[in-house]
Write a protein that holds these residues in place. Structure first.
Motif, PDB file in Angstrom:
ATOM      1  N   GLU A 126      17.391  29.096  26.414  1.00 52.69           N
ATOM      2  CA  GLU A 126      16.589  28.050  27.035  1.00 52.69           C
ATOM      3  C   GLU A 126      15.797  27.290  25.971  1.00 52.69           C
ATOM      4  N   TYR A 127      15.878  25.965  26.049  1.00 52.28           N
ATOM      5  CA  TYR A 127      15.204  25.135  25.064  1.00 52.28           C
ATOM      6  C   TYR A 127      13.710  25.128  25.331  1.00 52.28           C
ATOM      7  N   THR A 128      12.931  25.329  24.312  1.00 45.72           N
ATOM      8  CA  THR A 128      11.475  25.293  24.431  1.00 45.72           C
ATOM      9  C   THR A 128      10.924  24.161  23.578  1.00 45.72           C
ATOM     10  N   LEU A 129       9.853  23.537  24.071  1.00 42.51           N
ATOM     11  CA  LEU A 129       9.234  22.429  23.351  1.00 42.51           C
ATOM     12  C   LEU A 129       8.512  22.918  22.105  1.00 42.51           C
ATOM     13  N   THR A 130       8.545  22.095  21.094  1.00 43.68           N
ATOM     14  CA  THR A 130       7.770  22.346  19.880  1.00 43.68           C
ATOM     15  C   THR A 130       6.846  21.153  19.657  1.00 43.68           C
ATOM     16  N   GLU A 131       5.918  21.304  18.741  1.00 39.09           N
ATOM     17  CA  GLU A 131       4.980  20.208  18.466  1.00 39.09           C
ATOM     18  C   GLU A 131       5.695  18.979  17.921  1.00 39.09           C
ATOM     19  N   GLU A 132       6.828  19.189  17.270  1.00 39.36           N
ATOM     20  CA  GLU A 132       7.596  18.045  16.761  1.00 39.36           C
ATOM     21  C   GLU A 132       8.131  17.186  17.901  1.00 39.36           C
ATOM     22  N   ASP A 133       8.408  17.797  19.054  1.00 42.00           N
ATOM     23  CA  ASP A 133       8.920  17.036  20.203  1.00 42.00           C
ATOM     24  C   ASP A 133       7.859  16.134  20.811  1.00 42.00           C
ATOM     25  N   CYS A 134       6.606  16.431  20.551  1.00 46.12           N
ATOM     26  CA  CYS A 134       5.515  15.706  21.200  1.00 46.12           C
ATOM     27  C   CYS A 134       5.381  14.266  20.715  1.00 46.12           C
ATOM     28  N   VAL A 135       6.034  13.915  19.613  1.00 46.18           N
ATOM     29  CA  VAL A 135       5.935  12.539  19.109  1.00 46.18           C
ATOM     30  C   VAL A 135       6.557  11.552  20.091  1.00 46.18           C
ATOM     31  N   SER A 136       7.440  12.045  20.967  1.00 50.67           N
ATOM     32  CA  SER A 136       8.107  11.139  21.902  1.00 50.67           C
ATOM     33  C   SER A 136       7.187  10.684  23.029  1.00 50.67           C
ATOM     34  N   CYS A 137       6.097  11.420  23.272  1.00 54.26           N
ATOM     35  CA  CYS A 137       5.239  11.053  24.408  1.00 54.26           C
ATOM     36  C   CYS A 137       3.803  10.739  24.011  1.00 54.26           C
ATOM     37  N   GLU A 138       3.434  10.932  22.749  1.00 53.04           N
ATOM     38  CA  GLU A 138       2.026  10.782  22.374  1.00 53.04           C
ATOM     39  C   GLU A 138       1.536   9.342  22.471  1.00 53.04           C
ATOM     40  N   ALA A 139       2.452   8.363  22.404  1.00 56.76           N
ATOM     41  CA  ALA A 139       2.028   6.955  22.458  1.00 56.76           C
ATOM     42  C   ALA A 139       2.209   6.336  23.839  1.00 56.76           C
TER      43      ALA A 139
END
Length: 357
Positions: A126-139
């Motif tokens: 199962e894919y888990t989110l990492t902090e690197e993935d958060c760049v897609s929603c921070e803006a």
């Protein structure tokens, strides 16, 4: 009493006669076998001589086995038919639940009850989110509203970037949107009148009507009554018959490619004059989520999963009649509270989504 004793005596006499006959037959066969050996018959010759007898015995055994099998099938079929009766099924279900509760001190089966799969797949991770993935929603600051959306536009600008979108013209050609008399009755009658849906049990059922169980029919009968007001209900169809039956109220959106598989689960969200500011959480499987507003409106909130909840904002919006919210819940959790209108009906679909799409 005398008649019963006489019958028992007769049965014993028949059994003794039968045993004596078997014993006599066994002795005769043994004498015949010894005679054949003394005469000098070979094994092959004895097999030829005894072939009719062996064949008759085999046929007798096959007939006996067939009778036993037919009796077992008949008994099991009768038991199954009885168990399908409403009252019997209800009592057996209650007994089964009581048995499972009594079993808890010896075996805690609750963890298995909430698992979607009983056997784990060693090749599935199962894919888990990492902090690197958060760049897609921070803006992200708000949810775009668009019409005339193409599949490539949806995929490149929104889905692949984990950005939700409201499509304002997704349902213009749906027959249900052009039916003036569409109301709760259409959905309630679908479940109450379809023989395949009489016994359907939703995987998740949430309502303020407090039916005391997950019996969907109890809830539908209550909201069907004009005496009941100020209510909400949402449930998930995971039974294949219920999933297919609900599809008559929605269609594949024009912007979705034909290579995307149909929804594997669907939900119904309904309410009437339910004035609240408390969000209702909807537990969704991972995939492509589409919420179609058939009547009224729905206020919703999308919250980022951990660890992105510290760097990405919550997104809030209102879905009006004829609009569709589209997003993947790899990044977002979905919550809503019903609109204040007298008739609010929405259908949510869950579709398996892979990057290859």
């Amino acid at each position: 009493m005398a008649g019963v004793r006489t019958a028992r005596s007769q049965r014993k006499q028949k059994e003794m006669e039968y045993q004596e006959k078997l014993k006599l037959l066994d002795e005769e066969l043994m004498s015949f076998y010894l005679y054949c050996q003394q005469v000098g018959f070979t094994e092959a010759e004895m097999n030829i001589i005894c072939a009719p007898l062996v064949s008759a015995l085999r046929r007798s055994q096959l007939k006996k086995g067939a009778k036993i099998l037919a009796s077992v099938i008949l008994v099991l079929g009768t038991i199954y038919g009885i168990c399908q009766m409403g009252s019997v099924s209800m009592h057996l279900t209650a007994i089964g639940r009581l048995f499972m509760i009594k079993l808890l001190p010896f075996w805690d089966w609750t963890s298995m009850f909430y698992e979607s799969c009983l056997v784990s797949n060693p090749f599935y991770g199962e894919y888990t989110l990492t902090e690197e993935d958060c760049v897609s929603c921070e803006a992200l600051e708000n949810i775009d509203r668009l019409g005339g959306v193409t599949y490539e536009q949806l995929l490149d600008n929104y889905i692949s970037r984990d950005a939700p979108l409201i499509v304002v013209d997704a349902m213009e050609n749906w027959p249900v949107m052009n039916t003036d008399d569409f109301w709760f009755d259409n959905i309630t009658q679908l479940y109450l009148n379809d023989d395949k849906l009489i016994d359907t049990v939703p995987c998740i059922l949430t309502t303020n009507l407090r039916p005391g169980s997950s019996d969907l029919h109890v809830v539908l009968k209550r909201i069907h009554s004009p005496k009941v007001d100020k209510w909400f209900v949402h449930w998930q169809n995971c039974d294949i018959h219920a999933v297919k039956a609900l599809r008559k109220f929605y269609q594949r959106p024009y912007f979705l490619s034909s290579i995307v598989s149909p929804a594997h689960f669907n939900w119904v969200l309904m309410s009437s004059d339910y004035n609240t500011k408390i969000y209702k959480k909807v537990e969704l499987d991972s995939g492509l989520i589409m919420l179609a507003q058939l009547r009224g409106s729905t206020s919703f909130r999308l919250s980022p999963h951990n660890p992105c909840n510290s760097s990405c904002p919550e997104l809030q919006g209102d879905l009006q009649e004829g609009e569709m919210l589209v997003f993947t819940n790899f990044m977002w959790t979905f919550e809503y509270f019903p609109g204040r209108n007298l008739d609010n009906v929405a259908i949510l679909t869950e579709t398996v989504w892979e990057e290859s799409n």
